[in-house]
Design a protein around this motif. Structure first.
Motif, short mmCIF file in Angstrom:
data_model
loop_
_atom_site.label_atom_id
_atom_site.label_comp_id
_atom_site.label_asym_id
_atom_site.label_seq_id
_atom_site.Cartn_x
_atom_site.Cartn_y
_atom_site.Cartn_z
N SER A 28 0.83 -1.20 0.00
CA SER A 28 0.00 0.00 0.00
C SER A 28 0.87 1.26 0.00
CB SER A 28 -1.03 -0.06 1.14
OG SER A 28 -0.72 0.80 2.16
N ALA A 29 2.02 1.21 0.68
CA ALA A 29 2.94 2.37 0.64
C ALA A 29 3.47 2.58 -0.78
CB ALA A 29 4.09 2.16 1.62
N LYS A 30 3.78 1.50 -1.46
CA LYS A 30 4.31 1.63 -2.83
C LYS A 30 3.26 2.26 -3.76
CE LYS A 30 7.46 -2.29 -2.67
NZ LYS A 30 7.68 -3.66 -3.14
N LEU A 31 2.01 1.87 -3.58
CA LEU A 31 0.94 2.44 -4.41
C LEU A 31 0.71 3.90 -4.04
CD1 LEU A 31 -1.50 -0.60 -4.47
CD2 LEU A 31 -0.26 0.35 -6.43
N ASN A 32 0.81 4.18 -2.75
CA ASN A 32 0.69 5.56 -2.29
C ASN A 32 1.75 6.45 -2.95
OD1 ASN A 32 -1.14 6.59 -0.52
ND2 ASN A 32 -0.35 5.43 1.22
N ILE A 33 2.95 5.95 -2.99
CA ILE A 33 4.05 6.70 -3.61
C ILE A 33 3.74 6.95 -5.09
CG2 ILE A 33 6.47 6.48 -4.36
CD1 ILE A 33 7.09 5.32 -1.61
N ALA A 34 3.19 5.92 -5.77
CA ALA A 34 2.84 6.09 -7.19
C ALA A 34 1.80 7.20 -7.35
CB ALA A 34 2.30 4.78 -7.76
N TYR A 35 0.86 7.24 -6.41
CA TYR A 35 -0.17 8.29 -6.46
C TYR A 35 0.47 9.68 -6.26
CZ TYR A 35 -3.61 11.48 -4.43
OH TYR A 35 -4.35 12.59 -4.13
N TRP A 36 1.32 9.83 -5.25
CA TRP A 36 1.92 11.14 -4.99
C TRP A 36 2.80 11.59 -6.15
CZ3 TRP A 36 -0.65 13.70 -1.74
CH2 TRP A 36 -1.11 13.15 -0.55
N MET A 37 3.55 10.64 -6.73
CA MET A 37 4.43 11.01 -7.85
C MET A 37 3.60 11.46 -9.05
SD MET A 37 7.92 9.66 -7.45
CE MET A 37 8.29 8.42 -8.62
N ARG A 38 2.55 10.71 -9.36
CA ARG A 38 1.72 11.06 -10.53
C ARG A 38 0.97 12.37 -10.26
NH1 ARG A 38 2.03 11.10 -15.63
NH2 ARG A 38 3.00 9.05 -15.46
N LEU A 39 0.49 12.56 -9.02
CA LEU A 39 -0.22 13.81 -8.70
C LEU A 39 0.74 15.00 -8.85
CD1 LEU A 39 -2.93 15.02 -7.67
CD2 LEU A 39 -1.97 14.90 -5.36
N THR A 40 1.95 14.83 -8.37
CA THR A 40 2.95 15.89 -8.47
C THR A 40 3.19 16.27 -9.93
OG1 THR A 40 4.02 15.02 -6.49
CG2 THR A 40 5.31 16.55 -7.81
N ARG A 41 3.41 15.26 -10.79
CA ARG A 41 3.68 15.50 -12.20
C ARG A 41 2.47 16.17 -12.88
NH1 ARG A 41 6.99 13.11 -16.01
NH2 ARG A 41 8.55 13.43 -14.38
N THR A 42 1.27 15.68 -12.53
CA THR A 42 0.06 16.21 -13.18
C THR A 42 -0.15 17.66 -12.79
OG1 THR A 42 -0.85 13.98 -13.02
CG2 THR A 42 -2.40 15.73 -13.57
N GLU A 62 14.89 9.06 -20.44
CA GLU A 62 14.83 7.59 -20.35
C GLU A 62 14.68 7.12 -18.91
OE1 GLU A 62 15.20 5.26 -22.98
OE2 GLU A 62 14.67 7.12 -24.02
N ARG A 63 15.15 7.96 -17.98
CA ARG A 63 15.12 7.58 -16.56
C ARG A 63 14.05 8.36 -15.80
NH1 ARG A 63 21.21 8.73 -15.11
NH2 ARG A 63 21.56 9.19 -17.30
N ASP A 64 13.02 8.78 -16.51
CA ASP A 64 11.97 9.58 -15.88
C ASP A 64 11.49 8.93 -14.57
OD1 ASP A 64 9.66 11.77 -16.56
OD2 ASP A 64 8.88 10.06 -15.45
N PRO A 65 11.56 9.66 -13.46
CA PRO A 65 11.27 9.03 -12.16
C PRO A 65 9.82 8.55 -12.01
CG PRO A 65 11.57 11.42 -11.93
CD PRO A 65 11.96 11.07 -13.32
N VAL A 66 8.90 9.24 -12.65
CA VAL A 66 7.48 8.90 -12.45
C VAL A 66 7.12 7.63 -13.23
CG1 VAL A 66 5.10 9.73 -12.62
CG2 VAL A 66 6.94 11.34 -12.08
N THR A 67 7.44 7.62 -14.53
CA THR A 67 7.09 6.43 -15.32
C THR A 67 7.93 5.23 -14.89
OG1 THR A 67 8.57 7.23 -17.03
CG2 THR A 67 6.26 7.62 -17.39
N ARG A 68 9.15 5.49 -14.45
CA ARG A 68 10.01 4.39 -14.00
C ARG A 68 9.37 3.65 -12.81
NH1 ARG A 68 16.09 5.93 -12.29
NH2 ARG A 68 16.69 4.02 -11.25
N TRP A 69 8.81 4.42 -11.87
CA TRP A 69 8.19 3.81 -10.70
C TRP A 69 6.90 3.09 -11.11
CZ3 TRP A 69 9.34 1.76 -6.43
CH2 TRP A 69 8.40 1.58 -5.41
N GLU A 70 6.13 3.71 -12.00
CA GLU A 70 4.89 3.07 -12.44
C GLU A 70 5.18 1.75 -13.16
OE1 GLU A 70 2.22 7.16 -12.90
OE2 GLU A 70 3.10 6.27 -14.68
N GLU A 71 6.21 1.78 -14.01
CA GLU A 71 6.57 0.54 -14.74
C GLU A 71 7.02 -0.55 -13.77
OE1 GLU A 71 7.77 2.97 -18.77
OE2 GLU A 71 9.39 1.94 -17.68
N ARG A 72 7.73 -0.12 -12.75
CA ARG A 72 8.21 -1.10 -11.76
C ARG A 72 7.03 -1.75 -11.03
NH1 ARG A 72 13.21 0.60 -8.16
NH2 ARG A 72 12.87 -0.62 -6.30
#
Ligand code: TPP
Ligand code: MG
Length: 323
Positions: A8-22, A265-275
């Motif tokens: 759940s923490a990993k998904l939370n991080i994905a949410y915060w990263m995507r919200l930040t980028r958006t 190529e090392r974009d932090p947001v998509t990199r985390w989502e892909e992971r």
């Protein structure tokens, strides 16, 4: 890889990263459309640093983010509504319309110290907070950030020196994004790694991949644990790339395009989502939904902030002069 992050923490991080980028993308678009007020900064490329570091802090800890740390403000509870209202100079903005920017974006009820200025004026303020915790024997930590350019300024060294002498629970994350305004790193300093400046002052230092959110999170969490044990300050050099100009007015024509495409190529947001897709925590469908939720949240915040009232001119001197 951190063992302290559950699903759940990993998904939370994905949410915060995507919200930040958006939110960041939306702010850039609004300003280009003439819907902004004054200047503004983008933290594109810095999401793993701002979210990872903010996420590693406890709610009692104090953070002093800077102009590339939208993610840290969000993780700590400043809503997109309030951030945008501030950026548009509205009465409900964090500064009540006093500063239509990321400056002053603090809220002590959330333990966020308002950003003073770059180069790195928030650093001694964060050190003051850390020394107060130590004096009161509270197990709290202060986290702040500085740029590569900031690390050349006297205040950076004075603060690190005093933090080491006092053994203060301070964490400084240096966001080495290769440029200070238009000056590339090799024209700013004759060293390869800023982290050597930690050793010069007797501060623990570490280099991390600033585009890997877990690497940042792990390093900051470890530094916080050490600080709470009374083992003093840390400096973490997070290497990344500023993906846009210094501020909205700056097209960054002086940055080689090849450097930008290399870092893209090392974009932090998509990199985390892909992971997370690889790990099976997200599917292409749930990822698309998460991205849509972030878009909806930002759209709602824009509507709110654009409709919000401007401050009443009669109160213009309130908070300006000491009583
Ligand atoms: C004393 C002072 N001089 C100049 C400035 C203008 N200024 C703001 S940010 C900046 C460069 C910052 O570079 P860096 O520390 O690498 O942070 P970045 O913007 O790259 O994140 C400059 C010159 C300032 N804020 N204060
Ligand atoms: Mg920089």
């Amino acid at each position: 890889m951190s063992h302290s992050l559950d699903s759940s923490a990993k998904l939370n991080i994905a949410y915060w990263m995507r919200l930040t980028r958006t939110l960041d993308d939306a702010i850039m678009a609004m300003w280009k459309q003439g819907r902004g007020v004054g200047g503004t900064f983008s933290g594109k490329g810095h999401e793993a640093i701002s979210v990872g570091a903010g996420f590693a802090m406890g709610t009692d800890d104090v953070v002093a983010p800077m102009h590339r740390d939208l993610g840290c403000y969000l993780v700590r509870g400043l809503s997109p509504d309030r951030i945008l209202a501030n950026q548009l100079g509205k009465a409900e903005g964090v500064t009540g319309g006093r500063d239509a920017n990321l400056h002053g974006l603090g809220d002590l009820s959330l333990n966020i110290l308002g950003f003073v200025s770059h180069l790195p004026q928030s650093m001694p303020v964060a050190l003051g907070a850390a020394m107060a915790f130590q004096y009161r024997e509270e197990p709290r930590v202060a986290l702040t950030f500085a740029g590569d350019g900031s690390s050349n300024a006297g205040l950076f060294h004075e603060t690190l020196n005093l933090a080491a002498v006092q053994n203060a629970p301070l964490i400084v994350v240096v966001e080495n994004n290769q440029y200070a305004y238009s000056t590339p790193i090799h024209e700013q300093m004759a060293i390869d790694d800023i982290v050597v400046r930690a050793a010069a002052h007797g501060v623990a230092g570490e280099i991390v991949d600033g585009n890997d959110v877990v690497a940042v999170y792990d390093a900051v969490l470890e530094a916080a644990t050490r600080a709470r044990r009374g083992e003093g300050p840390s400096l973490i050099e997070a290497k990344t790339m500023r993906m846009l100009g210094h501020a909205i007015h700056d097209g960054a024509e002086y940055v080689p395009r090849s450097l930008l495409s290399e870092w893209k190529e090392r974009d932090p947001v998509t990199r985390w989502e892909e992971r997370l897709v690889e790990e099976g925590l997200l599917t292409p469908e749930t990822l698309a939904r998460l991205q849509e939720e972030c878009r909806d949240e930002v759209e709602a915040a824009i509507e709110y902030a654009e409709r919000a009232p401007l401050p009443d001119a009669a109160g213009i001197t309130t908070g300006v002069y000491a009583p």
